[in-house]
Design a protein around this motif. Structure first.
Motif, PDB file in Angstrom:
ATOM      1  N   MET A 202       0.841  -1.210   0.000  1.00 46.59           N
ATOM      2  CA  MET A 202       0.000   0.000   0.000  1.00 46.59           C
ATOM      3  C   MET A 202       0.870   1.251   0.000  1.00 46.59           C
ATOM      4  O   MET A 202       1.818   1.342   0.770  1.00 46.59           O
ATOM      5  CB  MET A 202      -0.885   0.036   1.259  1.00 46.59           C
ATOM      6  N   THR A 203       0.535   2.147  -0.860  1.00 46.23           N
ATOM      7  CA  THR A 203       1.196   3.450  -0.833  1.00 46.23           C
ATOM      8  C   THR A 203       0.198   4.423  -0.223  1.00 46.23           C
ATOM      9  O   THR A 203      -0.923   4.064   0.084  1.00 46.23           O
ATOM     10  CB  THR A 203       1.563   3.912  -2.249  1.00 46.23           C
ATOM     11  N   ASN A 204       0.608   5.641  -0.053  1.00 50.17           N
ATOM     12  CA  ASN A 204      -0.309   6.649   0.462  1.00 50.17           C
ATOM     13  C   ASN A 204      -0.890   7.375  -0.745  1.00 50.17           C
ATOM     14  O   ASN A 204      -0.146   7.892  -1.551  1.00 50.17           O
ATOM     15  CB  ASN A 204       0.513   7.601   1.347  1.00 50.17           C
ATOM     16  N   SER A 205      -2.226   7.410  -0.896  1.00 48.16           N
ATOM     17  CA  SER A 205      -2.779   8.011  -2.114  1.00 48.16           C
ATOM     18  C   SER A 205      -2.842   9.522  -2.057  1.00 48.16           C
ATOM     19  O   SER A 205      -3.927  10.091  -2.170  1.00 48.16           O
ATOM     20  CB  SER A 205      -4.162   7.493  -2.442  1.00 48.16           C
ATOM     21  N   VAL A 206      -1.702  10.163  -1.875  1.00 42.16           N
ATOM     22  CA  VAL A 206      -1.628  11.623  -2.007  1.00 42.16           C
ATOM     23  C   VAL A 206      -0.627  11.906  -3.117  1.00 42.16           C
ATOM     24  O   VAL A 206       0.491  11.403  -3.093  1.00 42.16           O
ATOM     25  CB  VAL A 206      -1.197  12.303  -0.690  1.00 42.16           C
TER      26      VAL A 206
ATOM     27  N   ILE B 193     -21.889  -0.881 -15.452  1.00 43.19           N
ATOM     28  CA  ILE B 193     -20.619  -1.267 -16.071  1.00 43.19           C
ATOM     29  C   ILE B 193     -19.527  -0.490 -15.356  1.00 43.19           C
ATOM     30  O   ILE B 193     -19.562   0.745 -15.284  1.00 43.19           O
ATOM     31  CB  ILE B 193     -20.619  -1.016 -17.584  1.00 43.19           C
ATOM     32  N   ASP B 194     -18.600  -1.255 -14.753  1.00 42.27           N
ATOM     33  CA  ASP B 194     -17.564  -0.679 -13.889  1.00 42.27           C
ATOM     34  C   ASP B 194     -16.212  -1.021 -14.487  1.00 42.27           C
ATOM     35  O   ASP B 194     -15.908  -2.186 -14.687  1.00 42.27           O
ATOM     36  CB  ASP B 194     -17.697  -1.280 -12.484  1.00 42.27           C
ATOM     37  N   LEU B 195     -15.429   0.027 -14.792  1.00 46.35           N
ATOM     38  CA  LEU B 195     -14.113  -0.316 -15.305  1.00 46.35           C
ATOM     39  C   LEU B 195     -13.021   0.549 -14.723  1.00 46.35           C
ATOM     40  O   LEU B 195     -13.202   1.739 -14.479  1.00 46.35           O
ATOM     41  CB  LEU B 195     -14.087  -0.331 -16.823  1.00 46.35           C
ATOM     42  N   THR B 196     -11.921  -0.133 -14.485  1.00 45.43           N
ATOM     43  CA  THR B 196     -10.715   0.512 -14.002  1.00 45.43           C
ATOM     44  C   THR B 196      -9.650   0.260 -15.043  1.00 45.43           C
ATOM     45  O   THR B 196      -9.510  -0.868 -15.512  1.00 45.43           O
ATOM     46  CB  THR B 196     -10.266  -0.083 -12.652  1.00 45.43           C
ATOM     47  N   ALA B 197      -8.950   1.331 -15.432  1.00 43.49           N
ATOM     48  CA  ALA B 197      -7.902   1.165 -16.447  1.00 43.49           C
ATOM     49  C   ALA B 197      -6.635   1.860 -15.993  1.00 43.49           C
ATOM     50  O   ALA B 197      -6.672   2.836 -15.240  1.00 43.49           O
ATOM     51  CB  ALA B 197      -8.368   1.715 -17.786  1.00 43.49           C
ATOM     52  N   GLU B 198      -5.522   1.329 -16.480  1.00 43.66           N
ATOM     53  CA  GLU B 198      -4.215   1.895 -16.177  1.00 43.66           C
ATOM     54  C   GLU B 198      -3.607   2.455 -17.459  1.00 43.66           C
ATOM     55  O   GLU B 198      -3.612   1.808 -18.498  1.00 43.66           O
ATOM     56  CB  GLU B 198      -3.297   0.802 -15.612  1.00 43.66           C
ATOM     57  N   ALA B 199      -3.125   3.700 -17.340  1.00 42.31           N
ATOM     58  CA  ALA B 199      -2.404   4.325 -18.455  1.00 42.31           C
ATOM     59  C   ALA B 199      -1.292   5.166 -17.851  1.00 42.31           C
ATOM     60  O   ALA B 199      -1.513   5.838 -16.833  1.00 42.31           O
ATOM     61  CB  ALA B 199      -3.346   5.200 -19.281  1.00 42.31           C
ATOM     62  N   LYS B 200      -0.127   5.109 -18.450  1.00 43.76           N
ATOM     63  CA  LYS B 200       1.036   5.867 -17.955  1.00 43.76           C
ATOM     64  C   LYS B 200       1.276   5.637 -16.462  1.00 43.76           C
ATOM     65  O   LYS B 200       1.660   6.563 -15.733  1.00 43.76           O
ATOM     66  CB  LYS B 200       0.875   7.367 -18.239  1.00 43.76           C
ATOM     67  N   GLY B 201       0.988   4.427 -15.998  1.00 40.65           N
ATOM     68  CA  GLY B 201       1.288   4.066 -14.601  1.00 40.65           C
ATOM     69  C   GLY B 201       0.250   4.491 -13.583  1.00 40.65           C
ATOM     70  O   GLY B 201       0.450   4.317 -12.381  1.00 40.65           O
TER      71      GLY B 201
ATOM     72  N   LYS C  26      -1.348   4.982  -8.108  1.00 44.05           N
ATOM     73  CA  LYS C  26      -0.356   4.067  -8.679  1.00 44.05           C
ATOM     74  C   LYS C  26      -0.800   2.616  -8.552  1.00 44.05           C
ATOM     75  O   LYS C  26      -0.275   1.748  -9.232  1.00 44.05           O
ATOM     76  CB  LYS C  26       1.008   4.296  -8.034  1.00 44.05           C
ATOM     77  N   VAL C  27      -1.745   2.355  -7.642  1.00 39.86           N
ATOM     78  CA  VAL C  27      -2.396   1.041  -7.577  1.00 39.86           C
ATOM     79  C   VAL C  27      -3.912   1.263  -7.597  1.00 39.86           C
ATOM     80  O   VAL C  27      -4.384   2.364  -7.314  1.00 39.86           O
ATOM     81  CB  VAL C  27      -1.997   0.228  -6.312  1.00 39.86           C
ATOM     82  N   MET C  28      -4.647   0.180  -7.937  1.00 40.28           N
ATOM     83  CA  MET C  28      -6.108   0.341  -8.054  1.00 40.28           C
ATOM     84  C   MET C  28      -6.779   0.499  -6.690  1.00 40.28           C
ATOM     85  O   MET C  28      -7.684   1.331  -6.551  1.00 40.28           O
ATOM     86  CB  MET C  28      -6.703  -0.865  -8.793  1.00 40.28           C
ATOM     87  N   HIS C  29      -6.389  -0.310  -5.744  1.00 40.63           N
ATOM     88  CA  HIS C  29      -7.035  -0.263  -4.422  1.00 40.63           C
ATOM     89  C   HIS C  29      -6.012   0.126  -3.377  1.00 40.63           C
ATOM     90  O   HIS C  29      -5.034  -0.571  -3.173  1.00 40.63           O
ATOM     91  CB  HIS C  29      -7.643  -1.627  -4.061  1.00 40.63           C
ATOM     92  N   ASP C  30      -6.245   1.233  -2.715  1.00 39.26           N
ATOM     93  CA  ASP C  30      -5.281   1.774  -1.770  1.00 39.26           C
ATOM     94  C   ASP C  30      -6.038   2.326  -0.565  1.00 39.26           C
ATOM     95  O   ASP C  30      -7.267   2.424  -0.575  1.00 39.26           O
ATOM     96  CB  ASP C  30      -4.506   2.900  -2.483  1.00 39.26           C
ATOM     97  N   ASP C  31      -5.312   2.714   0.468  1.00 32.22           N
ATOM     98  CA  ASP C  31      -5.922   3.461   1.565  1.00 32.22           C
ATOM     99  C   ASP C  31      -6.194   4.869   1.072  1.00 32.22           C
ATOM    100  O   ASP C  31      -5.484   5.339   0.173  1.00 32.22           O
ATOM    101  CB  ASP C  31      -4.963   3.510   2.764  1.00 32.22           C
TER     102      ASP C  31
END
Ligand code: MF3
Ligand code: CO
Ligand code: CO
Length: 259
Positions: free
Chosen positions: A1-5, A95-103, A174-179
């Motif tokens: 887990m990273t810090n989502s700031v 319809i629920d979607l999560t996508a990653e682009a440029k990290g 940087k990750v989909m699920h974080d604190d």
């Protein structure tokens, strides 16, 4: 887990990823018709993401087998697209979607109607959207995270709906699920968690017509209402700014390459 700031530069990338997610949802709408399977919708989403240089964050996540979630009628969340699940007139589908682009990851969901739906189904879907938007409107620096749940729960209750407590919003970047976890109901544990500029998270209330009690299918993912009644959800990824907040998962003017 990273810090989502995150930094302003990260915000540019979140904006870029959010734009692709929003365009994918814009695109899929025309295909939501009686007779199509949820697996076909998933394939269209997967092709759109690939063509736009993004990757599904869902595919392979903890063994999840598809590129998006398709939650029909009594499914609260995490419905797995299936070839044998054919949409019919009157259905409602998230319809629920999560996508990653440029990290960076962005996560959004919308409700779609399959042909004409009943007034009571439409009212549930509209209320879920209103709850999400009202919660977004109060977000900004200095606001406790518990205000999100307070707004959503009171609005849902005023219309006679319950809010799922089994699934929550989340930090993302940087990750989909974080604190942090984002509760869509009032919980005093979040009174002391205060929004600061740079914080990035989702707001994704799931409203249920009657009881929010849920059961999970044997596939290990699909969560349904125990009572078989309808459920609806909307989701955006937002970032806290100096002035308030920014919604990342909206379609932008073309031209910003997110770098
Ligand atoms: N998009 C979902 C959310 O809102 C995450 C789905 S994870 C999956 O958090 F593996 F089920 F796709
Ligand atoms: Co989502
Ligand atoms: Co989410």
């Amino acid at each position: 887990m990273t810090n989502s700031v995150y930094t302003p530069k990260d915000f540019k990338r979140l904006r870029f990823a959010g734009d692709i997610v929003s365009r994918a949802l814009d695109h899929i709408g025309q295909f939501v018709k009686p007779g199509i399977s949820t697996a076909e919708l998933d394939a269209i989403v997967a092709a759109f993401l690939k063509a736009n240089g993004a990757e599904s964050s869902c595919l392979g996540y903890r063994g999840y087998p598809k590129s998006c979630c398709t939650s029909v009628n009594d499914v609260i969340v995490h419905g797995i697209p299936r070839g044998d699940e054919i949409l019919k007139t009157g259905d409602i589908i998230n319809i629920d979607l999560t996508a990653e682009a440029k990290g960076f990851h962005a996560d959004s969901s919308r409700m779609f109607y399959v042909g004409a739906v009943s007034d009571h189904a439409a009212r549930l879907c509209e209320t879920a959207k209103d709850c999400m938007n009202s919660a977004i409107s109060i977000c900004g620096p200095g606001v406790p995270l518990s205000e999100i749940g307070r707004v959503i729960e009171s609005m849902a209750a005023a219309k006679g709906y319950s809010v799922s407590k089994d699934f929550v919003g989340h930090g993302i970047g940087k990750v989909m699920h974080d604190d942090p976890q984002i509760y869509h109901f009032y919980d005093r544990r979040l009174d002391s968690v205060i929004m600061v500029p740079g914080m990035v998270f989702t707001i994704e209330p799931m409203l249920c017509e009657c009881s929010s009690a849920s059961v999970i299918d044997s596939d290990g993912w699909t969560a349904r209402t125990k009572d078989g009644r309808l459920s609806a959800q909307w989701e955006h990824t937002i970032g806290i700014t100096e002035e308030g907040c920014e919604i990342f998962t909206v379609t932008k003017e073309r031209g910003d390459d997110g770098t």
